[in-house]
Enzyme design. Structure first.
Site, short mmCIF file in Angstrom:
data_model
loop_
_atom_site.label_atom_id
_atom_site.label_comp_id
_atom_site.label_asym_id
_atom_site.label_seq_id
_atom_site.Cartn_x
_atom_site.Cartn_y
_atom_site.Cartn_z
N GLN A 1 51.41 94.35 18.67
CA GLN A 1 51.07 92.96 18.37
C GLN A 1 49.55 92.77 18.38
O GLN A 1 48.88 93.19 19.33
CB GLN A 1 51.71 92.04 19.43
CG GLN A 1 51.48 90.56 19.14
CD GLN A 1 52.20 89.65 20.13
OE1 GLN A 1 52.81 90.11 21.10
NE2 GLN A 1 52.10 88.36 19.89
N SER A 2 49.03 92.15 17.32
CA SER A 2 47.58 91.96 17.22
C SER A 2 47.18 90.49 17.25
O SER A 2 46.00 90.19 17.45
CB SER A 2 47.05 92.62 15.94
OG SER A 2 47.62 92.03 14.79
N VAL A 3 48.11 89.59 17.04
CA VAL A 3 47.83 88.16 17.12
C VAL A 3 48.75 87.56 18.19
O VAL A 3 49.98 87.69 18.08
CB VAL A 3 48.06 87.45 15.76
CG1 VAL A 3 47.78 85.96 15.90
CG2 VAL A 3 47.16 88.05 14.69
N ASN B 1 56.73 92.17 16.66
CA ASN B 1 55.96 93.03 17.55
C ASN B 1 55.64 92.26 18.82
O ASN B 1 55.32 91.07 18.78
CB ASN B 1 54.67 93.49 16.87
CG ASN B 1 54.94 94.33 15.63
OD1 ASN B 1 55.91 95.08 15.60
ND2 ASN B 1 54.11 94.20 14.61
N ASP C 1 51.45 87.28 4.60
CA ASP C 1 50.53 88.10 5.39
C ASP C 1 49.33 88.48 4.53
O ASP C 1 49.47 88.86 3.36
CB ASP C 1 51.25 89.35 5.89
CG ASP C 1 50.50 90.05 7.02
OD1 ASP C 1 51.04 90.10 8.14
OD2 ASP C 1 49.38 90.54 6.78
N HIS D 1 55.41 85.69 16.22
CA HIS D 1 55.67 85.65 14.78
C HIS D 1 56.73 86.67 14.40
O HIS D 1 56.82 87.74 15.00
CB HIS D 1 54.39 85.88 13.97
CG HIS D 1 53.59 87.07 14.40
ND1 HIS D 1 52.79 87.06 15.52
CD2 HIS D 1 53.47 88.31 13.86
CE1 HIS D 1 52.20 88.23 15.66
NE2 HIS D 1 52.60 89.02 14.67
N ILE D 2 57.49 86.32 13.39
CA ILE D 2 58.46 87.25 12.79
C ILE D 2 57.89 87.70 11.46
O ILE D 2 57.53 86.87 10.61
CB ILE D 2 59.82 86.57 12.58
CG1 ILE D 2 60.44 86.18 13.93
CG2 ILE D 2 60.77 87.49 11.80
CD1 ILE D 2 61.74 85.41 13.80
N HIS D 3 57.80 89.02 11.28
CA HIS D 3 57.45 89.57 9.97
C HIS D 3 58.74 89.62 9.13
O HIS D 3 59.77 90.12 9.60
CB HIS D 3 56.93 90.99 10.08
CG HIS D 3 55.65 91.16 10.84
ND1 HIS D 3 54.44 91.37 10.22
CD2 HIS D 3 55.40 91.17 12.17
CE1 HIS D 3 53.49 91.50 11.15
NE2 HIS D 3 54.05 91.40 12.34
P1 AMP Z 1 51.08 91.72 14.51
O1 AMP Z 1 50.29 92.98 14.37
O2 AMP Z 1 52.55 91.91 14.66
O3 AMP Z 1 50.50 90.82 15.59
O4 AMP Z 1 50.92 90.97 13.13
C1 AMP Z 1 49.85 90.14 12.83
C2 AMP Z 1 49.79 90.03 11.33
O5 AMP Z 1 48.98 88.93 11.00
C3 AMP Z 1 49.20 91.25 10.61
O6 AMP Z 1 50.17 91.78 9.73
C4 AMP Z 1 47.99 90.67 9.88
O7 AMP Z 1 47.81 91.25 8.62
C5 AMP Z 1 48.34 89.21 9.80
N1 AMP Z 1 47.23 88.30 9.70
C6 AMP Z 1 46.11 88.27 10.46
N2 AMP Z 1 45.31 87.26 10.10
C7 AMP Z 1 45.94 86.62 9.09
C8 AMP Z 1 45.63 85.49 8.29
N3 AMP Z 1 44.51 84.78 8.45
N4 AMP Z 1 46.53 85.09 7.34
C9 AMP Z 1 47.66 85.79 7.17
N5 AMP Z 1 48.02 86.86 7.88
C10 AMP Z 1 47.17 87.28 8.83
#
Ligand code: AMP
Length: 111
Positions: A91-93, A84, A28, A97-99
């Site tokens: 969730q922001s992306v 998320n 991340d 995805h699994i953290h």
């Molecule tokens: P979420 O908030 O669960 O959708 O997690 C998205 C994660 O993606 C966040 O922890 C960000 O820091 C991470 N993230 C966003 N852009 C990138 C990137 N280009 N490379 C690696 N991690 C990223």
């Protein structure tokens, strides 16, 4: 196209720690723990809410990859997996995805 799809397509760089025919894992960019890796399917599922019964094996695979990476990355004292989902889930992306988080004692409950 999401930023994670661009990582899959090698359009933008990432610190990839694992990949196979179904998924890849990379660090991340804003780590929330000493070890913070994201495990994503190559299949462009926007979130867990978009997964179907046909994705059962894929979802299981992602978790088992998390388990294997936890060993390889030295998280012998424990770790956390987080997925998320949606706005309230933080969730922001919009690519499932699994953290995988570890390397320090993590608080509970999450925010
Ligand atoms: P979420 O908030 O669960 O959708 O997690 C998205 C994660 O993606 C966040 O922890 C960000 O820091 C991470 N993230 C966003 N852009 C990138 C990137 N280009 N490379 C690696 N991690 C990223």
């Amino acid at each position: 196209m999401t930023i994670f799809q661009k990582i899959i397509d090698r359009q933008i760089p990432a610190d990839i720690v694992y990949e196979d025919d179904l998924c890849l894992a990379f660090r991340d960019v804003h780590p929330q723990a000493p070890t913070h890796v994201l495990i994503i399917p190559r299949k462009p599922l926007p979130s867990l809410a978009h997964a179907n019964d046909e994705d059962q094996a894929l979802l299981g695979h992602l978790l088992l990859v998390a388990r294997t990476l936890a060993v390889q990355l030295g998280l012998a004292d424990g770790y956390r997996t987080v997925m998320n989902c949606g706005r309230d889930g933080g969730q922001s992306v919009d690519h499932l995805h699994i953290h995988l988080l570890g390397g320090r004692a993590l608080g509970w409950p999450p925010g």
